[in-house]
Scaffold this active site. Sequence first.
Site, short mmCIF file in Angstrom:
data_model
loop_
_atom_site.label_atom_id
_atom_site.label_comp_id
_atom_site.label_asym_id
_atom_site.label_seq_id
_atom_site.Cartn_x
_atom_site.Cartn_y
_atom_site.Cartn_z
N GLU A 251 -4.09 -0.66 6.04
CA GLU A 251 -3.85 0.65 5.53
C GLU A 251 -4.45 1.92 6.07
O GLU A 251 -4.27 3.02 5.70
CB GLU A 251 -4.26 0.60 3.84
N LYS B 174 0.93 -1.34 -0.04
CA LYS B 174 -0.12 0.04 -0.05
C LYS B 174 0.73 1.33 0.02
O LYS B 174 1.65 1.40 0.64
CB LYS B 174 -0.85 0.15 1.03
N GLY C 136 -11.55 -16.69 -1.10
CA GLY C 136 -13.15 -16.66 -1.39
C GLY C 136 -13.36 -16.52 -2.91
O GLY C 136 -14.30 -17.25 -3.12
N HIS D 243 -1.06 -12.39 -7.30
CA HIS D 243 -0.86 -11.30 -8.42
C HIS D 243 -0.08 -11.68 -9.54
O HIS D 243 0.07 -10.75 -10.53
CB HIS D 243 -0.79 -9.95 -7.55
#
Length: 766
Positions: A613, A115, A440, A702
């Site tokens: 974050e 982040k 998920g 990713h």
Amino acid sequence: MAISSIPGYPCMGPRRELKWALEKYWSGARTAEDLAATARAVRAEGWRTQRDAGIDLIPVNDFSFYDPTLDAAVLVGAVPGRYGSAPEPASLDTYFAMARGRDGEQPAPALEMTKWFDTNYHYLVPELTADQQFRLASDKPFAELAEATAAGIPAKPVLLGPLTFLLLAKQPDGERAPLALLDRLLPVYAAVIQRLADAGAAWIQLDEPALVLDRTPDELAALGRAYALLAEAKGSAKLLVQTAYGHVGEAYPMLAALPVDGIGLDLTRSPENLALLERHGFPADKWLAAGVVDGRNIWGNDLAASLDLLDRVGEYVSTERLMVSASCSLRHVPYDVRREAALDPELAGWLAFAEQKLSEIALLTRAVNDGRGAIAEELAANAATLAGMRDSPRRRDSAVRARTANLTQREQQRESAAPERAAAQAQRIPLPPLPTTTIGSFPQTPQLRAERKRFEQGEIDATAYDAFLREQIREVVRWQEAAGLDVLVHGEPERNDMVQYFGEQLAGFAFTQHGWVQSYGSRMVRPPIIYGDVSRPAPMTVAWAVFAQSLSDRPVKGMLTGPVTILNWSFVRDDQPRAETCRQIALAIRDEVTDLDMAGIAVIQIDEPALREGLPLRHAEQDAYLEWATACFRIAASAARDETQIHTHMCYSEFGEVIDAIAALDADVISIENARSNNELLRVFRREGYDKGIGPGVYDIHSPRVPSEDELLERLHATLEALQPGQVWVNPDCGLKTRRWEEVRPALTNMVAAARRARTELAAKS
Ligand code: GLN
Ligand code: ZN
């Protein structure tokens, strides 16, 4: 005369042109030339929009194909060896390999991503070795300056400042890059600045947001050293050191003393930067870029209040040296409210996206130069809008307020302590050691997106769409059973986005059609707007969860987004404390947990990827945040009975500092990103000790790269060295929605196989 400027502008294009171009380029459907053409068009349009809005000094090189921090790494030649001995300038494919990882003959994982300060933007962490060499290895800033100049744009090239670049960078082992590298880095920066100055840049902006964190005297000394050297290279150009996201605190005296021409300060986030001006004064030879328009949020500016603020600033800074600006780059807000035809007009009138913020800045600049009378009409209209907003009944729900005001102890903690719950859960949910699960979501396939679009556009009705989604869930459940996963998920096909999906069903939220902001790379999100008190009118996920569970004898997780994440990934009302808004959301999620529990769902996951974050950048403010944030999670989770297992999930953060908060969530199981950050997390958990269930991610989702069974087993070995076998879960780093089935199938198959081998090894040992 004051001038208007902004620290940066969004670069995905108002219609997400760059996103589409990138994704087509990656899939091979477009050439590099096509991509470059789209990029040029997006830049040109952004510059034109700013100029037409009346911005005097326009940022360039704020454009990026993926991430400005990655651009900075490539600019100074910091390309790790695993991407090959790159030709210079680094090729586009090397650049994207650093961003996304590379498969094939010479596989190379991507740079770590995390982040950006306390925003929901993610940057790629530059990787520097202790003996790193730097060299000027890209001509991007010069090319973009030339492009802007040719278009007649008064350009201000933007660079990530050298101190922030180094402070964000890491060594391959995860340790911070040594500050001593600065001395090697600076000559390259000096060369860049000199070349920009030679090319005619009147101003050059160096972004140093790292100055809004607590900084050591050594770091501040390094700042002084750096800019002393860069100032020598600037020729006739002026240097602006731009900060953002908070106040510069102890860095202020050093900043004010730098031999640069301007300093950019965020004046919206807290009163502290103004207090610094008042306490220390402002150097007479410098410009101030006064960030009076909030670049982080979407509420319309209170123009009169901003002018009052600028008046106070004016006691220290002459109008001749004033830039009226935004508090940070506008990359964190969408493009244009005027495109939101479906938004309630009253609410739309309260909002300002990037284009509206440009107008606000231009108006404020005009008022500074020509007096308030010059914008009298606009001031009156603005005051009327603000008054309407303050008094609007749609912002208040007294039932919600009564509930948050009267929270009981039992509404903030589970019935029993974790060990007792674990026993009750083991009885209800029999699982093997090292249970396997996923986070998920399953791939959001082109077919799934197409059907959603058809539904949104009214081409298919709700019944047909519902049937389609059920079929998707059936397939995902069937596949997981066949693959041998232990705790299943339904795959989240009904969700466009993990926050938006909930926000759309909660009172107090509004949604845009085009309000996209960049999350990372080509990934965009449309943050909801929380404008009023929040409540849950009806169950949101129960029907899907019950349907999914009906398809299998294995537990299927009920899947919720947690209150802190919903808060942190939304544009939040700024007329009450964030903690209060978060408590309202927590109670809404609590209602959902209650209903899932009553419907027989045995495992409920409440995702909090954004908990970290929201952490204030300054240490002094962190404990208070963590206290209310973890309390909000517990408000949501504690509705579950003991025998119902609460999972949570976190990703893309440094967890070291929040480990106590993770414990304070009191979740029965946490799945947590780990693989992409090189097992750093394991070191933290080993050091701190953690006794509940935990699934440190075994592979990075990713990247399209498929991890081998051996590699995954090795990961598990590392995990089992740090944690007790009885507490370890096996899962990927995060949800799989951005991946393709062709990657997910082999990756999860390998993961299950690796878990089984690890179980056999464990059994042999005991
Ligand atoms: N449950 C979500 C998913 O799997 C979690 C996503 C996230 O952590 N960002 O997609
Ligand atoms: Zn995640």
